[in-house]
Scaffold this motif. Structure first.
Motif, PDB file in Angstrom:
ATOM      1  N   GLN A   1       0.854  -1.183   0.000  1.00  0.00           N
ATOM      2  CA  GLN A   1       0.000   0.000   0.000  1.00  0.00           C
ATOM      3  C   GLN A   1       0.890   1.234   0.000  1.00  0.00           C
ATOM      4  OE1 GLN A   1      -2.530   1.543  -0.998  1.00  0.00           O
ATOM      5  NE2 GLN A   1      -4.044   0.249  -0.003  1.00  0.00           N
ATOM      6  N   VAL A   2       0.328   2.339  -0.392  1.00  0.00           N
ATOM      7  CA  VAL A   2       1.098   3.573  -0.486  1.00  0.00           C
ATOM      8  C   VAL A   2       0.236   4.728  -0.012  1.00  0.00           C
ATOM      9  CG1 VAL A   2       0.415   3.932  -2.896  1.00  0.00           C
ATOM     10  CG2 VAL A   2       2.490   5.019  -2.031  1.00  0.00           C
ATOM     11  N   GLN A   3       0.856   5.684   0.635  1.00  0.00           N
ATOM     12  CA  GLN A   3       0.177   6.913   1.045  1.00  0.00           C
ATOM     13  C   GLN A   3       0.746   8.068   0.226  1.00  0.00           C
ATOM     14  OE1 GLN A   3       1.599   4.836   3.737  1.00  0.00           O
ATOM     15  NE2 GLN A   3      -0.344   3.782   3.400  1.00  0.00           N
ATOM     16  N   LEU A   4      -0.131   8.927  -0.255  1.00  0.00           N
ATOM     17  CA  LEU A   4       0.248  10.035  -1.123  1.00  0.00           C
ATOM     18  C   LEU A   4      -0.259  11.339  -0.532  1.00  0.00           C
ATOM     19  CD1 LEU A   4      -0.831   8.288  -4.433  1.00  0.00           C
ATOM     20  CD2 LEU A   4       1.508   8.504  -3.575  1.00  0.00           C
ATOM     21  N   VAL A   5       0.639  12.321  -0.392  1.00  0.00           N
ATOM     22  CA  VAL A   5       0.262  13.612   0.177  1.00  0.00           C
ATOM     23  C   VAL A   5       0.655  14.707  -0.801  1.00  0.00           C
ATOM     24  CG1 VAL A   5       0.545  15.214   2.084  1.00  0.00           C
ATOM     25  CG2 VAL A   5       0.546  12.745   2.520  1.00  0.00           C
ATOM     26  N   GLU A   6      -0.360  15.414  -1.306  1.00  0.00           N
ATOM     27  CA  GLU A   6      -0.133  16.491  -2.259  1.00  0.00           C
ATOM     28  C   GLU A   6       0.059  17.824  -1.538  1.00  0.00           C
ATOM     29  OE1 GLU A   6      -3.452  13.843  -4.138  1.00  0.00           O
ATOM     30  OE2 GLU A   6      -2.977  14.685  -2.179  1.00  0.00           O
ATOM     31  N   SER A   7       0.783  18.725  -2.196  1.00  0.00           N
ATOM     32  CA  SER A   7       0.930  20.095  -1.715  1.00  0.00           C
ATOM     33  C   SER A   7       1.185  21.004  -2.909  1.00  0.00           C
ATOM     34  CB  SER A   7       2.081  20.203  -0.710  1.00  0.00           C
ATOM     35  OG  SER A   7       3.309  19.835  -1.315  1.00  0.00           O
ATOM     36  N   GLY A   8       1.036  22.307  -2.679  1.00  0.00           N
ATOM     37  CA  GLY A   8       1.357  23.271  -3.719  1.00  0.00           C
ATOM     38  C   GLY A   8       0.174  23.880  -4.438  1.00  0.00           C
ATOM     39  N   GLY A   9      -1.029  23.412  -4.122  1.00  0.00           N
ATOM     40  CA  GLY A   9      -2.199  24.011  -4.746  1.00  0.00           C
ATOM     41  C   GLY A   9      -2.455  25.414  -4.227  1.00  0.00           C
ATOM     42  N   GLY A  10      -3.382  26.104  -4.875  1.00  0.00           N
ATOM     43  CA  GLY A  10      -3.717  27.452  -4.436  1.00  0.00           C
ATOM     44  C   GLY A  10      -4.451  28.219  -5.499  1.00  0.00           C
ATOM     45  N   LEU A  11      -4.495  29.527  -5.301  1.00  0.00           N
ATOM     46  CA  LEU A  11      -5.180  30.441  -6.208  1.00  0.00           C
ATOM     47  C   LEU A  11      -4.140  31.189  -7.039  1.00  0.00           C
ATOM     48  CD1 LEU A  11      -7.721  31.990  -7.168  1.00  0.00           C
ATOM     49  CD2 LEU A  11      -7.358  33.543  -5.221  1.00  0.00           C
ATOM     50  N   VAL A  12      -4.349  31.224  -8.353  1.00  0.00           N
ATOM     51  CA  VAL A  12      -3.421  31.904  -9.238  1.00  0.00           C
ATOM     52  C   VAL A  12      -4.210  32.555 -10.371  1.00  0.00           C
ATOM     53  CG1 VAL A  12      -3.036  29.839 -10.656  1.00  0.00           C
ATOM     54  CG2 VAL A  12      -1.269  31.610 -10.539  1.00  0.00           C
ATOM     55  N   GLN A  13      -3.676  33.620 -10.898  1.00  0.00           N
ATOM     56  CA  GLN A  13      -4.331  34.280 -12.028  1.00  0.00           C
ATOM     57  C   GLN A  13      -4.031  33.532 -13.326  1.00  0.00           C
ATOM     58  OE1 GLN A  13      -3.026  38.404 -11.956  1.00  0.00           O
ATOM     59  NE2 GLN A  13      -4.845  38.997 -10.788  1.00  0.00           N
ATOM     60  N   ALA A  14      -4.916  33.691 -14.275  1.00  0.00           N
ATOM     61  CA  ALA A  14      -4.706  33.091 -15.588  1.00  0.00           C
ATOM     62  C   ALA A  14      -3.362  33.541 -16.157  1.00  0.00           C
ATOM     63  CB  ALA A  14      -5.834  33.470 -16.535  1.00  0.00           C
ATOM     64  N   GLY A  15      -2.645  32.592 -16.745  1.00  0.00           N
ATOM     65  CA  GLY A  15      -1.318  32.855 -17.257  1.00  0.00           C
ATOM     66  C   GLY A  15      -0.204  32.594 -16.269  1.00  0.00           C
ATOM     67  N   GLY A  16      -0.575  32.371 -15.026  1.00  0.00           N
ATOM     68  CA  GLY A  16       0.411  32.124 -13.986  1.00  0.00           C
ATOM     69  C   GLY A  16       0.850  30.676 -13.920  1.00  0.00           C
ATOM     70  N   SER A  17       1.665  30.386 -12.900  1.00  0.00           N
ATOM     71  CA  SER A  17       2.234  29.045 -12.738  1.00  0.00           C
ATOM     72  C   SER A  17       2.067  28.557 -11.317  1.00  0.00           C
ATOM     73  CB  SER A  17       3.729  29.061 -13.079  1.00  0.00           C
ATOM     74  OG  SER A  17       3.958  29.433 -14.419  1.00  0.00           O
ATOM     75  N   LEU A  18       1.997  27.240 -11.191  1.00  0.00           N
ATOM     76  CA  LEU A  18       2.016  26.565  -9.896  1.00  0.00           C
ATOM     77  C   LEU A  18       2.811  25.280 -10.041  1.00  0.00           C
ATOM     78  CD1 LEU A  18      -1.650  26.756  -8.509  1.00  0.00           C
ATOM     79  CD2 LEU A  18       0.359  27.851  -7.518  1.00  0.00           C
TER      80      LEU A  18
END
Length: 127
Positions: free
Chosen positions: A1-18
């Motif tokens: 089994q594996v556990q996965l933890v995401e990070s780095g999401g958020g709010l950004v304007q169109a044309g931006g990067s994440l």
């Protein structure tokens, strides 16, 4: 089994990067490198859809909707996978899920049943 933890999401304007990150645990370093890793997303009112994946030997596959804008990569030493998202559009707004393949040396699949899933991270792109 594996556990996965995401990070780095958020709010950004169109044309931006994440940049999304996903840390995997439950598999040793030597075995993590033997599995495909991927990203799916689900927008409000829509079905979950494939975004990108990277195979155990480094081959990548992107959905047509993100080609030229998103890049998936992996760091086996850190048992992590990343999704660099550039030129973001409002239609990229969704919950993004990190996924890990269920089979050793498996092929990349768009079938959600072939993956283990993280909890997801919200990405919102404003116009």
């Amino acid at each position: 089994q594996v556990q996965l933890v995401e990070s780095g999401g958020g709010l950004v304007q169109a044309g931006g990067s994440l940049r999304l990150s996903c840390a995997a645990s439950g598999r040793t370093f030597s075995s993590f490198s033997n599995y495909c890793m991927g990203w799916f997303r689900q927008a409000p009112g829509k079905e979950r859809e494939f975004v990108a994946a990277i195979s155990w030997h480094g081959v990548t596959l992107n959905d047509d909707s993100v080609k030229g804008r998103f890049t998936i990569s992996r760091d086996n030493a850190k048992t992590s996978v990343y999704l660099q998202m550039n030129s973001l559009k409002p239609e990229d707004t969704a919950v993004y899920y990190c996924t890990a393949g269920t089979r050793t040396y498996g092929l990349i699949s768009r079938d959600s049943d072939e993956w283990y899933w993280g909890q997801g991270t919200q990405v919102t792109v404003s116009s």
